[in-house]
Enzyme design. Structure first.
Site, PDB file in Angstrom:
ATOM      1  N   LEU A  57      12.210   7.908  24.804  1.00  0.00           N
ATOM      2  CA  LEU A  57      11.794   9.238  25.233  1.00  0.00           C
ATOM      3  C   LEU A  57      12.876   9.782  26.155  1.00  0.00           C
ATOM      4  CD1 LEU A  57       8.021   8.685  26.181  1.00  0.00           C
ATOM      5  CD2 LEU A  57       8.937   9.630  24.052  1.00  0.00           C
ATOM      6  N   ASP A  58      13.068  11.093  26.132  1.00  0.00           N
ATOM      7  CA  ASP A  58      14.006  11.706  27.065  1.00  0.00           C
ATOM      8  C   ASP A  58      13.596  11.408  28.501  1.00  0.00           C
ATOM      9  OD1 ASP A  58      15.321  12.840  24.922  1.00  0.00           O
ATOM     10  OD2 ASP A  58      14.398  14.818  25.160  1.00  0.00           O
ATOM     11  N   ARG A  59      14.558  11.447  29.385  1.00  0.00           N
ATOM     12  CA  ARG A  59      14.285  11.243  30.817  1.00  0.00           C
ATOM     13  C   ARG A  59      13.141  12.147  31.287  1.00  0.00           C
ATOM     14  NH1 ARG A  59      17.551  10.379  35.544  1.00  0.00           N
ATOM     15  NH2 ARG A  59      19.451  10.358  34.293  1.00  0.00           N
TER      16      ARG A  59
END
Length: 253
Positions: free
Chosen positions: A78-80
């Site tokens: 998942l993106d930050r």
């Protein structure tokens, strides 16, 4: 620091755990693994601190700088700035089993996003190749002018609710997005391509104000359904962050 989906900025919440897998609710602001350039807490650090025997499970990643980064049990990311559900393999056998499902695209992933505007349709399918944008700063794009090695990407979406920002009366919508492929920034890029970018997305809606109390992109990995190594079919959900829960209580438009 408390996050809106529980725990602290560097502490995921455990949703489920057995001998094969670890399912977590990743808080927004926490990276999955190091990028090889900075030193900060990550999901991988948390995993190794909790389960040191998982070191070496999975596949390492070599950064552009040539650094080899261990990614214990990681089969997807998942993106930050994205919160929500992630599944992590605890053994090499489980890693191979889960990875095969992600590669075969049999994993059902559902995200919630709050977007600018009210889409005219209630549902839709975005089929648009994703490549690098032609303008700087370079980012991913599904619009005309995208360059490089463009890759096919498909996202199903539906509107769950149309409402207004209580402070500005700007139109907003709560959308469920189901990516059929797993491209970098796919949901963020595809929603921008249909002119309903995600609220507070500094990369893909950089000229729009943050609304509804968000200080990060309003994207949450809500549900993950797949087969576990023991043969059972399971679906895991990450609790709604406060701002998403608040959207459900707003008067419909």
């Amino acid at each position: 620091m408390q996050t809106e989906n529980g725990g602290t900025a560097n502490e995921p919440r455990i949703i489920f755990e057995n001998n094969d897998v670890l399912v977590i609710d990743k808080p927004a602001g926490l990276i999955v693994h190091s990028d090889g350039r900075t030193h900060e807490p990550s999901v991988c650090d948390w995993v190794i601190a909790r389960h040191p025997e998982m070191k070496g499970v999975g596949e390492p990643w070599v950064s552009p700088q040539g650094n080899t980064i261990d990614r214990p049990g990681i089969v997807h990311r998942l993106d930050r700035t994205t919160s929500g559900v992630m599944i992590i393999a605890r053994t090499k056998t489980a890693h191979a089993f889960l990875k095969a499902q992600f590669q075969a695209r049999t994993v059902i992933k559902k995200y919630l996003a709050i977007v600018y505007g009210h889409p005219k349709e209630d549902t839709g399918v975005i089929e648009a190749e994703i490549g690098r944008s032609a303008t700087r700063p370079r980012r991913w794009s599904a619009q005309f002018g995208a360059k490089g090695n463009k890759r096919a990407a498909v996202t199903h979406w539906k509107v769950l609710k149309r409402f207004e920002d209580p402070e500005t009366a700007a139109p907003l919508a709560l959308v469920e997005a189901q990516p059929k492929t797993g491209r970098t920034h796919q949901i963020r890029v595809h929603l921008k391509a249909i002119r309903h970018p995600i609220v507070c997305d500094a990369l893909y809606a950089e000229k729009k104000p943050c609304l509804f109390g968000f200080t990060r992109p309003a994207l949450h990995a809500w549900s993950l359904a797949l087969e576990l190594p023991d043969g059972t079919r399971a679906e895991f959900e990450a609790p709604l962050p406060a701002s998403f829960a608040k959207a459900l209580t707003q008067p419909p438009f």
